[in-house]
Write a protein that holds these residues in place. Structure first.
Motif, PDB file in Angstrom:
ATOM      1  N   ARG A 129     -69.656  33.353  23.405  1.00  0.00           N
ATOM      2  CA  ARG A 129     -70.553  32.412  22.730  1.00  0.00           C
ATOM      3  C   ARG A 129     -70.864  32.851  21.303  1.00  0.00           C
ATOM      4  O   ARG A 129     -71.047  32.014  20.418  1.00  0.00           O
ATOM      5  N   TRP A 130     -70.939  34.163  21.083  1.00  0.00           N
ATOM      6  CA  TRP A 130     -71.312  34.667  19.747  1.00  0.00           C
ATOM      7  C   TRP A 130     -70.089  35.017  18.890  1.00  0.00           C
ATOM      8  O   TRP A 130     -70.239  35.350  17.719  1.00  0.00           O
ATOM      9  N   TYR A 131     -68.897  34.992  19.480  1.00  0.00           N
ATOM     10  CA  TYR A 131     -67.672  35.362  18.753  1.00  0.00           C
ATOM     11  C   TYR A 131     -66.606  34.317  19.057  1.00  0.00           C
ATOM     12  O   TYR A 131     -65.783  34.495  19.967  1.00  0.00           O
ATOM     13  N   GLU A 132     -66.621  33.244  18.307  1.00  0.00           N
ATOM     14  CA  GLU A 132     -65.716  32.126  18.595  1.00  0.00           C
ATOM     15  C   GLU A 132     -64.250  32.524  18.495  1.00  0.00           C
ATOM     16  O   GLU A 132     -63.395  31.933  19.144  1.00  0.00           O
ATOM     17  N   GLY A 133     -63.954  33.538  17.676  1.00  0.00           N
ATOM     18  CA  GLY A 133     -62.569  33.969  17.509  1.00  0.00           C
ATOM     19  C   GLY A 133     -62.047  34.843  18.624  1.00  0.00           C
ATOM     20  O   GLY A 133     -60.847  35.157  18.660  1.00  0.00           O
ATOM     21  N   ALA A 134     -62.914  35.238  19.551  1.00  0.00           N
ATOM     22  CA  ALA A 134     -62.479  36.085  20.667  1.00  0.00           C
ATOM     23  C   ALA A 134     -61.562  35.295  21.594  1.00  0.00           C
ATOM     24  O   ALA A 134     -61.661  34.074  21.713  1.00  0.00           O
ATOM     25  N   ALA A 135     -60.667  36.003  22.259  1.00  0.00           N
ATOM     26  CA  ALA A 135     -59.746  35.353  23.205  1.00  0.00           C
ATOM     27  C   ALA A 135     -60.543  34.641  24.294  1.00  0.00           C
ATOM     28  O   ALA A 135     -61.624  35.089  24.678  1.00  0.00           O
TER      29      ALA A 135
END
Length: 266
Positions: free
Chosen positions: A239-245
């Motif tokens: 939710r806080w890191y949209e670029g995460a897989a």
């Protein structure tokens, strides 16, 4: 130990899909993030709560806990904080969840003594309501109280069996605390443990379990050696890191990694 994942890793995903992910990938339970942007939060009605509880029960997947955002050490009046805790406890009770997560959330201008006393006073008051409902309030190692040593200052003041601790392994590591010290501080209060992985203290973007620097193997071995048989919950902060897989494609390997750690520590 039983394995769960948090819906923080699948923001906004409908409950039937959450349950399907858990059953498909071999998890025993799910921690539900309780926020208005999610399908489950204190604002939903009795019928919706019953539907959610039935969905989980039919699948055999447990609702591990309700992850709320109440900050128990924050400055201000007690009543809004207590009302927020009561709402989370009611939701957990209606869904059959044993735990409710709260944050410390002290402000920089508060002294440690003031923050500890504020949190303890509110948790002590809420504990009686929690006991009536059969739900336990867990103070997460987070923000102003990120280590076990910080959390135990509050929990020791409360001294109630319906108030315990939630060990977030990232925050205690970021706080410079060794797993042995964290467990020694929290063992008699421990509700469950949140696991995750990151690249470094400077880059906390979520990674697949085992791909980063957090001492997961040491934590699991420590818990196993102590005979602790609670929950390990993967909190993947998508939710806080949209670029995460995307989490769904990582869940199978994550469960296998935790199972391997458990086998090696047995």
């Amino acid at each position: 130990m039983k394995l769960a994942f948090s819906t923080l890793g699948v923001p906004g995903l409908p409950i039937p899909d959450v349950v399907r992910l858990a059953t498909t990938h071999g998890y025993h339970g799910v921690e539900l993030r309780a926020h208005p942007e999610e399908p489950v939060h204190p604002g939903i009605g009795a019928a919706e709560r019953a539907d959610v509880a039935a969905e989980f029960k039919a699948s055999g997947i447990e609702i591990l806990g309700i992850a709320g955002y109440v900050r128990v050490a924050a400055p201000g009046d007690d009543e809004p904080v207590l009302a927020g805790i009561r709402e989370l406890l009611d939701l957990a009770h209606d869904l059959g969840a044993p735990f409710v997560r709260v944050f410390p959330g002290a402000a920089p201008e508060q002294s440690a003594e003031e923050a500890d006393a504020t949190a303890a006073r509110r948790l002590g008051t809420a504990a009686e309501y929690a006991a009536d409902l059969g739900v336990r309030i867990l103070l997460e190692t987070h923000d102003s109280h990120r280590t076990g040593a910080d959390a135990i200052r509050v929990l020791g003041l409360v001294g109630h069996r319906h108030v315990g601790s939630l060990w977030d392994v990232m925050h205690t590591w970021l706080g410079g605390e060794q797993p042995t010290a964290t467990y020694a501080a929290l063992c008699t209060y421990l509700g469950y443990v949140q696991v995750k992985d990151i690249a470094s203290a400077e880059d906390t973007t979520p990674l697949p379990l085992g791909a980063g620097v957090l001492p997961l193997a040491e934590c699991v071995e420590l818990l196993s050696r102590a005979g602790w048989d609670g929950w390990l919950c993967w909190e993947y902060e998508k939710r806080w890191y949209e670029g995460a897989a995307p989490l769904p494609e990582l869940l199978g390997a994550g469960r296998e990694h935790l199972a391997r750690l458990l086998n090696e520590s047995a």
